[in-house]
Write a protein that holds these residues in place. Structure first.
Motif, PDB file in Angstrom:
ATOM      1  N   THR A   1      26.660   2.585 164.975  1.00  0.00           N
ATOM      2  CA  THR A   1      26.406   2.060 166.316  1.00  0.00           C
ATOM      3  C   THR A   1      24.937   1.689 166.493  1.00  0.00           C
ATOM      4  O   THR A   1      24.618   0.659 167.106  1.00  0.00           O
ATOM      5  CB  THR A   1      26.820   3.080 167.382  1.00  0.00           C
ATOM      6  N   VAL A   2      24.048   2.511 165.974  1.00  0.00           N
ATOM      7  CA  VAL A   2      22.620   2.193 166.050  1.00  0.00           C
ATOM      8  C   VAL A   2      22.336   0.876 165.336  1.00  0.00           C
ATOM      9  O   VAL A   2      21.602   0.014 165.847  1.00  0.00           O
ATOM     10  CB  VAL A   2      21.781   3.338 165.445  1.00  0.00           C
ATOM     11  N   ILE A   3      22.934   0.683 164.168  1.00  0.00           N
ATOM     12  CA  ILE A   3      22.739  -0.566 163.423  1.00  0.00           C
ATOM     13  C   ILE A   3      23.267  -1.753 164.219  1.00  0.00           C
ATOM     14  O   ILE A   3      22.610  -2.795 164.335  1.00  0.00           O
ATOM     15  CB  ILE A   3      23.436  -0.484 162.051  1.00  0.00           C
ATOM     16  N   THR A   4      24.464  -1.598 164.783  1.00  0.00           N
ATOM     17  CA  THR A   4      25.085  -2.704 165.539  1.00  0.00           C
ATOM     18  C   THR A   4      24.264  -3.077 166.760  1.00  0.00           C
ATOM     19  O   THR A   4      23.946  -4.259 166.979  1.00  0.00           O
ATOM     20  CB  THR A   4      26.506  -2.314 165.977  1.00  0.00           C
ATOM     21  N   LEU A   5      23.901  -2.094 167.577  1.00  0.00           N
ATOM     22  CA  LEU A   5      23.203  -2.385 168.829  1.00  0.00           C
ATOM     23  C   LEU A   5      21.765  -2.829 168.594  1.00  0.00           C
ATOM     24  O   LEU A   5      21.289  -3.777 169.228  1.00  0.00           O
ATOM     25  CB  LEU A   5      23.227  -1.148 169.735  1.00  0.00           C
ATOM     26  N   ALA A   6      21.059  -2.152 167.697  1.00  0.00           N
ATOM     27  CA  ALA A   6      19.674  -2.531 167.437  1.00  0.00           C
ATOM     28  C   ALA A   6      19.591  -3.925 166.826  1.00  0.00           C
ATOM     29  O   ALA A   6      18.639  -4.673 167.084  1.00  0.00           O
ATOM     30  CB  ALA A   6      19.019  -1.514 166.506  1.00  0.00           C
ATOM     31  N   GLY A   7      20.611  -4.306 166.041  1.00  0.00           N
ATOM     32  CA  GLY A   7      20.620  -5.623 165.429  1.00  0.00           C
ATOM     33  C   GLY A   7      21.031  -6.735 166.361  1.00  0.00           C
ATOM     34  O   GLY A   7      20.937  -7.909 165.998  1.00  0.00           O
ATOM     35  N   GLY A   8      21.506  -6.411 167.561  1.00  0.00           N
ATOM     36  CA  GLY A   8      21.873  -7.431 168.531  1.00  0.00           C
ATOM     37  C   GLY A   8      23.344  -7.552 168.808  1.00  0.00           C
ATOM     38  O   GLY A   8      23.762  -8.436 169.565  1.00  0.00           O
ATOM     39  N   GLY A   9      24.176  -6.688 168.227  1.00  0.00           N
ATOM     40  CA  GLY A   9      25.605  -6.731 168.505  1.00  0.00           C
ATOM     41  C   GLY A   9      25.894  -6.368 169.952  1.00  0.00           C
ATOM     42  O   GLY A   9      25.213  -5.511 170.541  1.00  0.00           O
ATOM     43  N   SER A  10      26.878  -7.017 170.548  1.00  0.00           N
ATOM     44  CA  SER A  10      27.227  -6.774 171.946  1.00  0.00           C
ATOM     45  C   SER A  10      28.251  -5.652 172.029  1.00  0.00           C
ATOM     46  O   SER A  10      29.436  -5.841 171.737  1.00  0.00           O
ATOM     47  CB  SER A  10      27.795  -8.048 172.573  1.00  0.00           C
ATOM     48  N   ALA A  11      27.811  -4.482 172.414  1.00  0.00           N
ATOM     49  CA  ALA A  11      28.693  -3.318 172.537  1.00  0.00           C
ATOM     50  C   ALA A  11      28.014  -2.319 173.461  1.00  0.00           C
ATOM     51  O   ALA A  11      26.979  -2.608 174.057  1.00  0.00           O
ATOM     52  CB  ALA A  11      28.976  -2.707 171.162  1.00  0.00           C
TER      53      ALA A  11
END
Length: 450
Positions: free
Chosen positions: A106-116
């Motif tokens: 989740t940290v990777i997804t959100l920090a990278g710009g994923g919408s979640a």
């Protein structure tokens, strides 16, 4: 007399037992949430140092999907749905490996710009820690299940800073139309303890009080009913976006990495061609709407698309923060269309009303409105939340929810089954649908003309 004394002692022992168990779960979840949020803040800060960091989203989602599929497949998607599934189907048994994998993915997804969102991971982390604690004590399945529900409640309470609404959400989201009263007390304890532990660890919760609350009049009541209908319809659109996007990615007979790369590429197009406001958590846009700033008319639609792509292609995160974004934008647009000066108030009510509809949690959403915006907003939020909840029908952003009540007497469905099983029954019930009503009217007109 002796029997009554024994009964009271038994009840006292039960209260003490669940106070201790729930307090330990609250401490564990508070620490877990604190670690997650601080890690997310630090990582996001590192990514933000580069202006176009979101261009790496294809690689980011490939790393995330590979990590989850290899180490803990149960951590895929938005965490709350997986926890609900574990509670109903596996008596709350969740592998401990889910906790670190969900946190990192989740940290990777959100920090990278994923919408979640960040609430689903906290709920899954909390449930995983509670399940591990129950296994350590070798509790029976029923007690372990209760502990896991406490973990869900504490996860929501600590991530949003709403201990009462978080506890209610954990016991309301599992079954549509039923509150699990046997878990209510320990959920309150876990939520309150978790909230205070996270606060002691430095987690801050900026609550925004609604600046102006309109008086309760006939017109304001009608506006809240209309706002509830509006938010319920937008919640339906978001739910369908999520289903369609998941289905489209599942039908692609590609490797998981290829699907993730495609999803990341689509998100890059949204960020580059439209706006980066629809990537990541979107907290700046939510706060702007709650302060009364006008948001783009298509904000709800674009955020729904970005979230569906992120989670459908292999990203990790929750859906409640995107729901807050979509609801805030929906209330904001509603106020703009009706030329209402209280844009901030309508944005605030829209935020919780859309949560009530999409998650089928009207009581938790009403209490959350009071905890976030003050008690004065309660009458307006209650009407909008209940109408939105009724408008959604038997659909949910969490298909594993069990049906515990019927929202309409015109459609008879069997309770006790996941909501995903009722889609065909609802779609086939044309007599109570809008299209069925139109068809009946046309036939009546033709019959009268003959």
């Amino acid at each position: 007399m002796l029997r009554k004394s024994i009964e009271q002692l038994t009840l006292l022992a039960s209260v003490i037992k669940w106070t201790c168990y729930a307090s330990i779960v609250g401490v564990l979840v508070g620490i877990g949430t604190g670690v997650f949020l601080r890690t997310l803040a630090w990582t996001s800060g590192q990514f933000a140092r580069y202006p176009n960091y979101y261009l790496l989203l294809p690689v980011t989602l490939v790393v995330c999907s590979t990590l989850v599929s290899k180490l803990a497949p149960e951590a895929a998607g938005h965490g709350t749905e997986k926890v609900i599934e574990a509670v109903h189907q596996r008596m709350g048994k969740i592998p401990l490996m889910v906790v670190p994998v969900k946190l990192i993915a989740t940290v990777i997804t959100l920090a990278g710009g994923g919408s979640a969102g960040k609430e689903g991971p906290c709920a899954q982390i909390g449930a995983g820690l509670a399940s591990a604690f129950g296994g350590l004590l070798r509790l029976e399945d029923v007690d372990r299940r209760k502990l896991v529900i406490c973990g869900i409640s504490a996860g929501f309470a600590t991530v949003f800073g709403t201990p009462i609404a978080g506890a209610l959400f954990g016991v309301e989201v599992l079954v549509l139309g039923q509150m699990m009263y046997d878990v209510l007390f320990p959920s309150f304890v876990a939520g309150i303890i978790g909230f205070h532990v996270a606060s002691l660890l430095g987690v801050s919760y900026p609550h925004v009080a609604a600046r102006v609350i309109p008086p309760v009049t006939g017109w304001s009541f009608a506006e809240m009913v209309m706002l509830g209908i509006w938010c319920g319809l937008i919640a339906l659109v978001f739910i369908e976006f999520m289903k369609v996007c998941n289905r489209l990615f599942e039908r692609l007979h590609w490797p998981l990495a290829a699907k993730a790369f495609l999803g990341g590429g689509l998100l890059v197009l949204i960020g580059k061609g439209i706006s980066t406001r629809y990537l990541g958590l979107g907290l700046d846009t939510i706060e702007a709407g709650l302060r009364g700033a006008l948001l783009p008319a298509a904000a709800s639609f674009m955020k729904a698309i970005a979230t569906a792509i992120t989670l459908g292609s292999g990203g990790s995160g929750g859906v409640v923060t995107p729901i807050f974004f979509i609801g805030t934008a929906a209330g904001n647009l509603f106020a703009n269309l009706f030329h209402e000066p209280l844009i901030a108030t309508f944005s605030s009510i829209g935020m919780v009303a859309l949560l009530a509809g999409a998650a089928n949690t009207p009581i938790a959403a009403c209490v959350m409105a009071m905890e976030l915006f003050g008690a004065g907003i309660a009458p307006h939020a209650a009407v909008a939340c209940m109408v939105s909840f009724l408008m959604v029908g038997y659909r949910s952003i969490y298909p594993s929810q069990l049906l515990g009540m019927q929202k309409s007497n015109s459609l008879t469905v069997e309770t006790g089954k996941p909501l995903a099983d009722f889609k065909r029954a609802v779609l086939n019930h044309r007599a109570t649908s809008f299209l069925g009503f139109i068809e009946k009217g046309i036939k009546r007109i033709r019959r009268d003309s003959q």
